[in-house]
Design a protein around this motif. Structure first.
Motif, PDB file in Angstrom:
ATOM      1  N   UNK A  84       2.543  -7.180   6.832  1.00 33.68           N
ATOM      2  CA  UNK A  84       1.942  -8.462   7.206  1.00 33.68           C
ATOM      3  C   UNK A  84       1.067  -8.974   6.069  1.00 33.68           C
ATOM      4  N   UNK A  85       1.020 -10.290   5.882  1.00 34.66           N
ATOM      5  CA  UNK A  85       0.305 -10.871   4.751  1.00 34.66           C
ATOM      6  C   UNK A  85      -1.185 -10.516   4.777  1.00 34.66           C
ATOM      7  N   UNK A  86      -1.812 -10.542   5.962  1.00 34.98           N
ATOM      8  CA  UNK A  86      -3.245 -10.225   5.999  1.00 34.98           C
ATOM      9  C   UNK A  86      -3.484  -8.771   5.587  1.00 34.98           C
ATOM     10  N   UNK A  87      -2.635  -7.863   6.057  1.00 30.94           N
ATOM     11  CA  UNK A  87      -2.767  -6.450   5.684  1.00 30.94           C
ATOM     12  C   UNK A  87      -2.709  -6.299   4.180  1.00 30.94           C
ATOM     13  N   UNK A  88      -1.732  -6.930   3.565  1.00 28.09           N
ATOM     14  CA  UNK A  88      -1.546  -6.822   2.124  1.00 28.09           C
ATOM     15  C   UNK A  88      -2.649  -7.536   1.354  1.00 28.09           C
ATOM     16  N   UNK A  89      -3.099  -8.676   1.872  1.00 31.66           N
ATOM     17  CA  UNK A  89      -4.173  -9.418   1.208  1.00 31.66           C
ATOM     18  C   UNK A  89      -5.479  -8.639   1.221  1.00 31.66           C
ATOM     19  N   UNK A  90      -5.805  -8.012   2.350  1.00 31.45           N
ATOM     20  CA  UNK A  90      -7.046  -7.239   2.432  1.00 31.45           C
ATOM     21  C   UNK A  90      -6.983  -6.011   1.531  1.00 31.45           C
ATOM     22  N   UNK A  91      -5.817  -5.394   1.416  1.00 33.06           N
ATOM     23  CA  UNK A  91      -5.676  -4.266   0.495  1.00 33.06           C
ATOM     24  C   UNK A  91      -5.873  -4.744  -0.944  1.00 33.06           C
ATOM     25  N   UNK A  92      -5.306  -5.875  -1.276  1.00 33.98           N
ATOM     26  CA  UNK A  92      -5.473  -6.444  -2.613  1.00 33.98           C
ATOM     27  C   UNK A  92      -6.951  -6.723  -2.894  1.00 33.98           C
ATOM     28  N   UNK A  93      -7.641  -7.326  -1.940  1.00 34.89           N
ATOM     29  CA  UNK A  93      -9.060  -7.652  -2.137  1.00 34.89           C
ATOM     30  C   UNK A  93      -9.901  -6.398  -2.316  1.00 34.89           C
ATOM     31  N   UNK A  94      -9.573  -5.371  -1.549  1.00 36.35           N
ATOM     32  CA  UNK A  94     -10.320  -4.113  -1.664  1.00 36.35           C
ATOM     33  C   UNK A  94     -10.185  -3.532  -3.063  1.00 36.35           C
ATOM     34  N   UNK A  95      -8.976  -3.535  -3.599  1.00 34.27           N
ATOM     35  CA  UNK A  95      -8.752  -3.001  -4.945  1.00 34.27           C
ATOM     36  C   UNK A  95      -9.412  -3.901  -5.986  1.00 34.27           C
ATOM     37  N   UNK A  96      -9.174  -5.206  -5.889  1.00 38.94           N
ATOM     38  CA  UNK A  96      -9.687  -6.135  -6.892  1.00 38.94           C
ATOM     39  C   UNK A  96     -11.210  -6.158  -6.924  1.00 38.94           C
ATOM     40  N   UNK A  97     -11.856  -5.977  -5.776  1.00 37.42           N
ATOM     41  CA  UNK A  97     -13.317  -6.003  -5.736  1.00 37.42           C
ATOM     42  C   UNK A  97     -13.931  -4.694  -6.208  1.00 37.42           C
ATOM     43  N   UNK A  98     -13.100  -3.683  -6.409  1.00 36.45           N
ATOM     44  CA  UNK A  98     -13.572  -2.388  -6.931  1.00 36.45           C
ATOM     45  C   UNK A  98     -12.746  -1.970  -8.137  1.00 36.45           C
ATOM     46  N   UNK A  99     -12.445  -2.950  -8.987  1.00 33.73           N
ATOM     47  CA  UNK A  99     -11.537  -2.694 -10.105  1.00 33.73           C
ATOM     48  C   UNK A  99     -12.109  -1.705 -11.119  1.00 33.73           C
ATOM     49  N   UNK A 100     -13.426  -1.524 -11.131  1.00 38.06           N
ATOM     50  CA  UNK A 100     -14.007  -0.531 -12.029  1.00 38.06           C
ATOM     51  C   UNK A 100     -13.614   0.887 -11.661  1.00 38.06           C
ATOM     52  N   UNK A 101     -13.219   1.089 -10.404  1.00 38.05           N
ATOM     53  CA  UNK A 101     -12.792   2.412  -9.940  1.00 38.05           C
ATOM     54  C   UNK A 101     -11.283   2.603 -10.061  1.00 38.05           C
ATOM     55  N   UNK A 110      -2.088 -11.433  -9.059  1.00 31.03           N
ATOM     56  CA  UNK A 110      -2.530 -12.394  -8.057  1.00 31.03           C
ATOM     57  C   UNK A 110      -2.389 -11.802  -6.659  1.00 31.03           C
ATOM     58  N   UNK A 111      -3.289 -12.210  -5.768  1.00 32.49           N
ATOM     59  CA  UNK A 111      -3.213 -11.774  -4.373  1.00 32.49           C
ATOM     60  C   UNK A 111      -1.911 -12.293  -3.747  1.00 32.49           C
ATOM     61  N   UNK A 112      -1.244 -11.458  -2.921  1.00 31.10           N
ATOM     62  CA  UNK A 112      -1.631 -10.112  -2.460  1.00 31.10           C
ATOM     63  C   UNK A 112      -0.869  -8.992  -3.172  1.00 31.10           C
ATOM     64  N   UNK A 113      -0.538  -9.166  -4.453  1.00 27.60           N
ATOM     65  CA  UNK A 113       0.396  -8.255  -5.124  1.00 27.60           C
ATOM     66  C   UNK A 113      -0.048  -6.800  -5.107  1.00 27.60           C
ATOM     67  N   UNK A 114      -1.353  -6.551  -5.232  1.00 28.31           N
ATOM     68  CA  UNK A 114      -1.830  -5.164  -5.222  1.00 28.31           C
ATOM     69  C   UNK A 114      -1.612  -4.506  -3.863  1.00 28.31           C
ATOM     70  N   UNK A 115      -1.519  -5.325  -2.815  1.00 32.85           N
ATOM     71  CA  UNK A 115      -1.272  -4.794  -1.491  1.00 32.85           C
ATOM     72  C   UNK A 115       0.186  -4.801  -1.091  1.00 32.85           C
ATOM     73  N   UNK A 116       1.035  -5.371  -1.933  1.00 32.53           N
ATOM     74  CA  UNK A 116       2.471  -5.432  -1.656  1.00 32.53           C
ATOM     75  C   UNK A 116       3.189  -4.258  -2.297  1.00 32.53           C
ATOM     76  N   UNK A 117       2.903  -4.024  -3.595  1.00 33.41           N
ATOM     77  CA  UNK A 117       3.594  -2.930  -4.293  1.00 33.41           C
ATOM     78  C   UNK A 117       2.750  -2.353  -5.413  1.00 33.41           C
ATOM     79  N   UNK A 118       2.347  -3.212  -6.371  1.00 33.00           N
ATOM     80  CA  UNK A 118       1.679  -2.748  -7.585  1.00 33.00           C
ATOM     81  C   UNK A 118       2.544  -1.687  -8.269  1.00 33.00           C
TER      82      UNK A 118
END
Length: 271
Positions: A84-101, A110-118
């Motif tokens: 689902x798009x929201x699931x993938x978007x929230x996963x993307x945001x979680x990663x992008x907001x903690x990119x130092x880790x 671009x969102x939601x790519x990190x939550x789709x596959x990366x």
């Protein structure tokens, strides 16, 4: 890829673990999961295992480093349908907001790519990619189970209880309807194995990945999972990707056990 898996939780739930191998059982089933997540040729298993081990370690480091997302976002990632798009978007945001880790350059996607596959390229086979999101979500399930849920008690009395089983099937039917066929079969297979030996599944998640204890749990899940794979005489699965699906299945079984939509109920609104 070998032969597609012919199994489901519903089909295995009443089968005896010690039942004999049927005459028409497949001699080998290679469990590789979603073909979009990994090389499509069974002969590439060794190469895939090296990539898989690397991604699992990177995902573990990321979830140890980054604070958990706030409650509604964590629930969206773990309880929502994976595609689902929201699931993938929230996963993307979680990663992008903690990119130092996070290893790599997540800010370039671009969102939601990190939550789709990366995708991670397989070095010897550059046309094939492994989706890192499988490992990121698996590591997040593991951390949530340990730190948020805490109570990981799961027994065969739970997983073979008719009401618990019905709730699990209803929940996962809604969550996984949009998953690809092979990925859905992979999850169903692992969930079936968790149903048969839930203590091994929990033991795997409490053990360090790659440890002797984790390997014994993996062997127990595979060894007792005959009803889930048509009583194949040999089943091969990558342990690191397998562990990610075990974490998701354990979370879902415990959710069904407690008759909830989510296990993230006592979790603070901000972490």
């Amino acid at each position: 890829m070998g032969n597609p898996l012919n199994c489901s939780v519903a089909g295995a739930q009443d089968a005896a673990v010690s039942a004999p191998v049927s005459a028409d059982a497949e001699t080998t089933i290679v469990v590789l999961g979603n073909p979009d997540d990994m090389p499509a040729i069974a002969g590439q298993v060794i190469t895939f295992s090296q990539i898989s081990r690397k991604l699992r370690a990177e995902s573990d480091r990321f979830t140890r480093c980054a604070p958990l997302p706030e409650r509604s976002r964590l629930s969206a990632i773990l309880d929502g349908p994976p595609t689902r798009e929201r699931t993938q978007t929230e996963m993307h945001r979680y990663i992008a907001s903690n990119k130092g880790c996070y290893s790599g350059q997540p800010e370039l996607l671009q969102s939601p790519q990190l939550g789709v596959c990366n995708p991670e390229s397989v070095t010897l086979f550059p046309t094939n990619n492994v989706c890192r999101v499988t490992y990121d979500r698996g590591a997040l399930f593991e951390r949530t189970l340990r730190e948020v849920v805490g109570d990981l008690r799961l027994t065969r009395e739970d997983t073979f209880d008719a009401d618990v089983r019905a709730r699990f099937l209803q929940r996962e039917s809604a969550r996984n309807v949009a998953r690809g066929t092979m990925e859905r079969r992979y999850f169903d297979t692992v969930a079936c194995m968790v149903q048969i030996v839930p203590d091994a599944a929990v033991g795997m998640l409490l053990a360090r990945a790659g440890s002797d204890r984790a390997k014994l749990a993996y062997e127990s899940l595979i060894g007792n999972g005959g009803p889930c794979v048509g009583y194949a005489r040999e089943v091969r699965a990558d342990p690191d990707q397998f562990r990610a699906f075990v974490a998701e299945a354990v979370y879902s079984w415990i959710t069904a056990k407690h008759n909830r939509d989510s296990l993230i109920v006592r979790y603070p609104a901000a972490y």
